[in-house]
Scaffold this motif. Structure first.
Motif, short mmCIF file in Angstrom:
data_model
loop_
_atom_site.label_atom_id
_atom_site.label_comp_id
_atom_site.label_asym_id
_atom_site.label_seq_id
_atom_site.Cartn_x
_atom_site.Cartn_y
_atom_site.Cartn_z
N ARG A 332 0.84 -1.18 0.00
CA ARG A 332 0.00 0.00 0.00
C ARG A 332 0.88 1.24 0.00
O ARG A 332 2.01 1.21 0.51
N PRO A 333 0.41 2.35 -0.56
CA PRO A 333 1.22 3.57 -0.61
C PRO A 333 1.52 4.13 0.78
O PRO A 333 0.89 3.75 1.77
N LEU A 334 2.46 5.06 0.82
CA LEU A 334 2.85 5.74 2.05
C LEU A 334 2.56 7.22 1.87
O LEU A 334 3.27 7.93 1.14
N VAL A 335 1.52 7.69 2.53
CA VAL A 335 1.07 9.06 2.38
C VAL A 335 0.82 9.65 3.76
O VAL A 335 0.32 8.96 4.65
N ASP A 376 -7.32 7.54 4.32
CA ASP A 376 -7.66 6.12 4.46
C ASP A 376 -6.56 5.47 5.29
O ASP A 376 -5.37 5.59 4.95
N PRO A 377 -6.89 4.78 6.38
CA PRO A 377 -5.85 4.14 7.21
C PRO A 377 -4.94 3.21 6.44
O PRO A 377 -3.79 2.99 6.83
N GLU A 378 -5.41 2.68 5.31
CA GLU A 378 -4.59 1.76 4.53
C GLU A 378 -3.40 2.44 3.86
O GLU A 378 -2.42 1.78 3.52
N ILE A 379 -3.47 3.77 3.64
CA ILE A 379 -2.37 4.46 2.99
C ILE A 379 -1.64 5.41 3.94
O ILE A 379 -0.57 5.92 3.61
N ASP A 380 -2.20 5.66 5.11
CA ASP A 380 -1.61 6.60 6.06
C ASP A 380 -0.30 6.05 6.65
O ASP A 380 -0.27 4.89 7.09
N ILE A 381 0.74 6.86 6.63
CA ILE A 381 2.03 6.40 7.19
C ILE A 381 1.91 6.04 8.67
O ILE A 381 2.71 5.29 9.19
N ASN A 382 0.90 6.58 9.33
CA ASN A 382 0.73 6.29 10.77
C ASN A 382 0.30 4.86 11.04
O ASN A 382 0.28 4.44 12.20
N ARG A 383 -0.06 4.11 9.98
CA ARG A 383 -0.45 2.72 10.22
C ARG A 383 0.70 1.89 10.75
O ARG A 383 0.49 0.81 11.32
N PHE A 384 1.93 2.37 10.57
CA PHE A 384 3.08 1.66 11.08
C PHE A 384 3.56 2.22 12.42
O PHE A 384 4.62 1.86 12.89
N GLY A 385 2.78 3.15 12.98
CA GLY A 385 3.17 3.72 14.27
C GLY A 385 4.28 4.73 14.13
O GLY A 385 5.09 4.89 15.03
#
Length: 385
Positions: A332-335, A376-385
């Motif tokens: 998934r992208p990193l945005v 979208d949480p799937e592309i948000d860089i914060n999904r990796f903490g």
């Protein structure tokens, strides 16, 4: 007379030193350098000029935002991309993530660029998936019954009539597919920006960059926001070098095959993509350890070996290129926005499907910055903490 000339020289030098002393102390004591050097003010600075950056530039242009782009041509992934776009993962017969949304945004954007730059870059192209067995044919029919895939998979199988192609079980055709000439797009778009004095062909120096709560300053440029769309080059960016970008090197061959005579792309163990004039691109490889842009003999041999499993005619390799794709482990992208600097953003991680994904993520980032819309949480860089 000689004495008078010398006195004049002394006076001019003293006058110069007086102003130099004043300027020095003004800069050091009160940061008033822009008294003497006019600052260029824009809404955005963008670092990088690949597919993601171009899509974001077009979003800014459509909304009357001013911007400058920095690019030093160090990243090659967009240039060397095969440029295919299709809404189906042909290895597993599954839908590409958000395929419908991506195509809805991507196709009008590339048409607008063609019209603005007066170039041809989008070529509608049939993509045929070569079947290796009856079982694969059955999987194709099963997939085509799914509502999400039904618009993209043709129900009628195609029989192979080309004696130079080995395909005894025929093909399945992917609909709504094509090829974008990414090299031509990037080259022409850079020239377009240069004519508008919106491109600086130089390396962005992070050490010359300052940010505060109101704006960002880079040398004599002041901007409200800065977007880093550097591809795998983000690994050198001190603000975003911790994002989990893995990178995957891909290599592509260009061959000349006068006897092949196909005007459609074939997906088998590798892709073969017609370019016209008996030229075809063959690709691509995936190497997760080598992060260089240097073509390798091993990759060339791998591509030739796989191509010969379904192409029987003679061909000549006339070009070989490589680049590192900005891939992510969850594909998934990193945005997103920097954790502590509110006017720093990243637009990255497009992986192997940048042609389709770029317009989608560019729109989502623009809406985050300008309207504070949630990502979208799937592309948000914060999904990796």
């Amino acid at each position: 007379m000689e004495l008078l000339v010398n006195l004049n020289i002394i006076y001019v030098n003293a006058h110069f030193l007086k102003w130099a002393f004043f300027i020095y102390h003004s800069v050091i004591d009160s940061n008033l350098f822009d008294i003497f050097v006019a600052m260029k003010e824009v809404d955005y600075i963008i670092v990088g000029c690949g597919l993601a950056s171009i899509a974001f530039c077009e979003k800014l242009r459509a909304n009357n935002k001013t911007f400058l782009v920095f690019d030093d041509s160090s990243q090659q992934s967009s240039i060397v991309a095969a440029g295919l776009y299709n809404p189906v993962i042909l290895k597993r017969f599954s839908e590409v993530w958000k395929a419908k949304e991506q195509l809805t945004l991507a196709m009008p954007l590339y048409t607008n660029i063609e019209n603005e730059l007066k170039i041809k870059i989008d070529y509608k192209l049939r993509i045929l998936r070569r079947f290796t067995s009856i079982q694969e044919q059955n999987k194709w029919f099963t997939a085509s019954d799914k509502p999400s895939l039904e618009p993209y998979l043709a129900l009628q199988l195609i029989t192979n009539n080309n004696k130079e192609v080995d395909a005894p079980f025929g093909f399945g055709e992917v609909l709504h597919a094509g090829r974008l000439d990414t090299e031509k797009l990037i080259t022409c778009y850079k020239n377009f920006l240069k004519c508008k004095e919106q491109l600086l062909e130089e390396t962005f120096m992070y050490s010359a960059f300052q940010t505060n709560e109101v704006d960002v300053i880079y040398r004599d440029i002041k901007a409200k926001q800065i977007v880093f769309a550097e591809g795998f080059g983000v690994k050198h960016n001190p603000y975003f070098n911790t994002i989990p970008l893995t990178g995957s090197k891909g290599e592509i061959l260009t061959i000349k095959a006068p006897d092949l005579k196909i005007d459609y792309a074939i997906k088998s163990s590798v892709f073969i993509i017609p370019l016209g004039d008996d030229l075809y691109n063959v690709g691509s490889t995936y190497n997760n350890t080598d992060k260089s842009n240097t073509p390798t003999v091993a990759a060339k041999e791998e591509l030739i070996s796989k191509l010969k499993t379904f192409i029987t005619c003679d061909f000549e390799v006339i070009n070989h290129i490589a680049g590192v794709r900005p891939t992510v482990k969850d594909r998934r992208p990193l945005v997103g926005r920097h954790a502590t600097h509110a006017n720093l953003y990243v637009l990255n991680g497009l992986g192997t499907r940048g042609v389709m994904i770029a317009p989608y993520v560019a729109e989502k980032l623009f809406e985050l910055i300008e309207y504070n819309n949630s990502l979208d949480p799937e592309i948000d860089i914060n999904r990796f903490g």
